[in-house]
Design an enzyme around this catalytic site. Structure first.
Site, PDB file in Angstrom:
ATOM      1  N   ASP A   1       0.949  -0.939  -0.116  1.00  0.00           N
ATOM      2  CA  ASP A   1       0.029  -0.167  -0.082  1.00  0.00           C
ATOM      3  C   ASP A   1       0.840   1.446  -0.049  1.00  0.00           C
ATOM      4  O   ASP A   1       1.989   1.154   0.197  1.00  0.00           O
ATOM      5  CB  ASP A   1      -0.830  -0.107   1.317  1.00  0.00           C
ATOM      6  CG  ASP A   1      -2.120   0.875   1.096  1.00  0.00           C
ATOM      7  OD1 ASP A   1      -2.392   1.513   0.110  1.00  0.00           O
ATOM      8  OD2 ASP A   1      -3.136   0.389   2.003  1.00  0.00           O
TER       9      ASP A   1
ATOM     10  N   ASP B   1     -10.619   2.216  -3.912  1.00  0.00           N
ATOM     11  CA  ASP B   1     -10.975   1.791  -2.688  1.00  0.00           C
ATOM     12  C   ASP B   1     -12.601   1.824  -2.614  1.00  0.00           C
ATOM     13  O   ASP B   1     -13.093   1.335  -1.914  1.00  0.00           O
ATOM     14  CB  ASP B   1     -10.479   2.899  -1.649  1.00  0.00           C
ATOM     15  CG  ASP B   1      -9.099   2.471  -0.948  1.00  0.00           C
ATOM     16  OD1 ASP B   1      -8.649   1.449  -1.206  1.00  0.00           O
ATOM     17  OD2 ASP B   1      -8.763   3.339  -0.239  1.00  0.00           O
TER      18      ASP B   1
HETATM   19  C1  DGJ Z   1      -5.867   2.084   2.095  1.00  0.00           C
HETATM   20  C2  DGJ Z   1      -5.929   0.905   1.189  1.00  0.00           C
HETATM   21  O1  DGJ Z   1      -6.634   1.397  -0.048  1.00  0.00           O
HETATM   22  C3  DGJ Z   1      -7.231   0.073   1.948  1.00  0.00           C
HETATM   23  O2  DGJ Z   1      -7.601  -1.080   0.950  1.00  0.00           O
HETATM   24  C4  DGJ Z   1      -6.434  -0.422   3.099  1.00  0.00           C
HETATM   25  O3  DGJ Z   1      -5.566  -1.409   2.825  1.00  0.00           O
HETATM   26  C5  DGJ Z   1      -6.155   0.655   4.022  1.00  0.00           C
HETATM   27  N1  DGJ Z   1      -5.222   1.744   2.996  1.00  0.00           N
HETATM   28  C6  DGJ Z   1      -5.296   0.374   5.104  1.00  0.00           C
HETATM   29  O4  DGJ Z   1      -4.830   1.328   5.897  1.00  0.00           O
END
Ligand code: DGJ
Length: 711
Positions: A459, A527
């Site tokens: 991430d 997301d």
């Molecule tokens: C942002 C990501 O896009 C999410 O899927 C998740 O992993 C969160 N960060 C976790 O902090």
């Protein structure tokens, strides 16, 4: 596919399966672009310098209209340059001229390297071209070597300039967006102007994506028309400049962003730019996308995994957020295995100091309160359930209150006299430093080995700010080295752990580009897991990027981003458009709902090889219609699957027959829920499709029963 040089006419001709790309060495040894488009033209067919410009008499006009294959800033030139340099004596006029070239061929790829030299200062510029068997694609990049005695600073450095259609009335397509709403398709007429698509965020960004398409006369559709397209393989600050000049020539120049850019080349040093891929088709945007998908799958993606459909992934982030522990994850893993998941991912929150987003980043130690025996026992249990164990990391980040920040304040990006801007309560590590790169590789390598990880979700949740200098020298910026080191860590992890799948996530789709596509296996498309939004996100994403990489799927309801509650069937069908993820609370589902979910996972597994390894046809746009339809066809055209979705259907809206594409005209196909039909009928007449209102959806399998026997 072939590259040739006609020594009599001084013309380079690059032939792909259906196109020609050509340029000429003029008498003054400048390179002049001649043609990029349909047909396999010979050097003798092409209008050379004198013919193109014969109606202009004054030399200044001639020079101005020259389509420099790759322009160096200097002389009578006012457009976007490929390169701009400052020599040690302050001269900022770069005059590179043709010197030599070489043509090579290996393993289905032909390459051309053309060397140009600014003799007075010893600056050597090499333009690289690469063609691929069966694709109408030209990869271009440049490398620059300082053969002089003093350092040279490049203040602008691009990979290539492409010349799509000449004349007026053409149209530019590009992708824009923001967090949770990435990959929106924008179409805008080209005018005499300069349009800049870019990122200054340190990553390729949510705002614009390094992809473009230009269609002739603004007349192309999904299935017809001339389209020039391209994508830059860069995951940092990038810039694609689209110009239409006073002579109505269209130029597209792509490479590093000039924003805060300076790159010092010491004597003897070479720098190679990222690749700028260009392609051409006469068959519309759909064909352009399929070409890029094939390119990505066959030539770009980490080879070992490129031809294997992606597993079903369970991730509890949207359900439990940071509130996780061993017992709960273990129980959840059992449920996930029971519904058919193949990878179980523990997301954020597993390490010390990570009960929310205020701490923990940088100290990658398992939290003993949450996982008293560490992660390995959970990983083994997950494996015993027949799944791979996945783990979330955010390696580029550091929390200010972490031990890492205290021990290595010099590893954090920033200017010494300024306080860094906190975003999501975190700062960014200076990955441009080789020391940080080595630290990052070694803890990730150990973690993968020690825990036994089969899936790593990488991430990246904030943009770069206060990006300082690498060595203290103000011409030595971190932007480029940061990304090169990022690729290096990924590449080494891929090489050492070839069986591990690497997910590229940056607050969803914040770092989606061909640079990352070359080193990772899957992308978090967004997301935003809302099923209606996925229909649009996928349409934008697949303009350039292969469906096999499009991670997304069934999200929790009400959706955390827009509050919508789509039915499970609709969410599951939307999830099947790419690489299927499940992020729902399995604990609170009824046995009936779990059985339903299991059925969807089975259905998905039965179609995923077509979705991931076949060809995508976007039948009906979710942006332009109250319903949407996608079709995937296996390479041999023996199988297809249609996924159709009602969005906002007006009462008594009649869905027009859905005309399929890409099938074998003469073959007979079995169609789920319909009588058998010939390929010709499915494509000509189409499939009667009933969608009853919002959230109605269909998955229709189409299977060839008898090739060539339909009539
Ligand atoms: C942002 C990501 O896009 C999410 O899927 C998740 O992993 C969160 N960060 C976790 O902090």
């Amino acid at each position: 596919m072939a590259i040739s040089f006609d020594a009599e006419l001084d013309v380079f001709t690059l032939h792909t399966a259906n196109t020609t790309y050509a340029f000429q060495v003029r008498d003054d040894r400048r390179l002049l672009h001649l043609y990029w488009g349909a047909g396999r033209l010979n050097a003798a067919d092409l209008p050379r310098d004198e013919q193109v410009f014969s109606h202009h008499h004054e030399e200044s006009v001639r020079v101005e209209r020259h389509r420099e294959e790759y322009a160096a800033q200097g002389g009578y030139f006012f457009d976007e340059p490929g390169i701009a340099v400052a020599y040690a004596d302050g001269v900022r006029d770069c005059a590179v001229r043709y010197d030599s070239h070489s043509i090579t061929s290996e393993g289905g790829r032909d390459e051309l390297a053309v060397v140009l030299i600014d003799a007075q200062y010893g600056l050597e510029l090499t333009l690289h071209y690469r063609l691929y068997a069966g694709l109408d694609i030209v990869d271009r990049w440049a490398s620059v070597t300082n053969r002089g005695l003093a350092a040279v600073v490049a203040t602008s450095l691009k990979s290539a300039t492409f010349y799509p259609a000449e004349g007026r009335g053409h149209r530019l397509a590009h992708l824009s967006g923001r967090w949770g709403a990435e990959h929106r398709i924008e179409r805008t007429p080209l005018t005499q102007s300069r349009t800049v698509l870019e990122s200054r965020h340190g990553i390729s960004g949510h705002d614009n994506n390094p992809w473009f398409a230009i269609d002739r006369g603004g007349a192309a559709t999904e299935t017809s028309g001339d389209v020039w397209f391209g994508a830059l393989h860069w995951s940092g600050n990038w810039r694609i400049t689209v110009e239409q000049d006073r002579w109505d020539q269209v130029r597209v120049t792509g490479g590093y962003n000039d924003f805060d850019f300076a790159l010092t080349l010491e004597p003897g040093a070479t720098h190679t730019t990222p690749i700028f891929t260009g392609g051409f088709t006469t068959d519309g945007f759909g064909s352009a996308s399929r070409m890029l998908h094939r390119y990505q799958r066959s030539w770009l993606a980490p080879a070992l995994k490129a031809a294997t459909p992606r597993p079903v992934i369970f991730n509890s982030w949207e359900v439990f957020w940071f509130d996780i522990n061993a017992e709960q994850q273990l129980a959840l893993a059992e449920q996930a295995a029971a519904v058919g998941a193949e990878v179980f991912v523990v997301d954020d929150g597993w390490f010390v100091g990570r009960d929310d987003d205020h701490g923990g980043l940088g100290d990658w130690v398992v939290d003993p309160r949450k996982f008293p025996e560490g992660l390995a026992p959970l990983a083994r249990h997950v494996e015993s359930l027949g799944m791979a164990f996945g783990l979330w990391v955010e390696p580029e980040m550091v929390s200010p209150n972490s031990r890492l920040a205290a021990e290595h304040p010099d590893w954090i990006i920033g200017f010494p006299t300024r306080e860094g801007t906190l975003v999501r309560n975190q700062l960014v590590l200076n990955l441009a430093l080789d020391e940080v790169r080595e630290w990052m590789f070694s803890w990730l390598d150990e973690l993968i080995g020690n825990v036994g990880i089969g899936y790593l979700k990488w991430d990246m949740n904030r943009y770069l700010t206060e990006a300082g200098f690498l060595t203290g020298d103000q011409d030595d910026r971190i932007w480029v080295a940061y990304v090169e080191n990022l690729y290096d860590v990924f590449r080494r992890l891929q090489a050492k752990h070839p069986e591990v799948l690497f997910e590229n996530c940056a607050s969803g789709g914040g770092r989606v580009d061909f640079g990352m596509a070359a080193v990772s296996d899957l992308v978090s498309r967004s997301d935003n897991g809302d099923a209606l939004d996925i229909l649009k996100l996928h349409e934008g994403y697949t303009q350039a990027y292969a469906p096999i990489t499009a991670g997304g799927g069934i999200g929790e309801v009400p959706n955390g981003i827009n509050g919508r509650t789509a039915p499970l069937t609709f969410r599951a069908h939307a999830g099947m458009l790419g690489a299927f993820h499940i992020s729902v609370n399995l604990f609170t589902m009824t046995p009936e709902q779990l059985a339903e979910l299991t059925g969807f996972v089975e259905l998905y597994k039965s179609i995923r090889s077509i979705v991931h390894l076949g060809e995508l046809h976007r039948l009906v746009s979710a942006w332009e219609n109250p319903y949407a339809a996608y079709q995937y066809v296996s390479e041999d055209r023996s199988q297809a699957v249609v996924l159709a979705f009602g969005q906002f259907l007006q009462f008594q809206f009649i869905v027009p027959r859905l005309r399929l594409r890409g099938l074998d005209e003469d073959a007979l196909y079995e169609v789920d829920g319909y009588k058998p039909m010939s390929g010709a009928a499915l494509m000509g007449l189409g499939l009667p499709l009933e969608l009853h209102g919002d959230y109605d959806s269909r998955v229709i399998r189409v299977t060839r029963s008898a090739p060539g026997q339909s009539r």
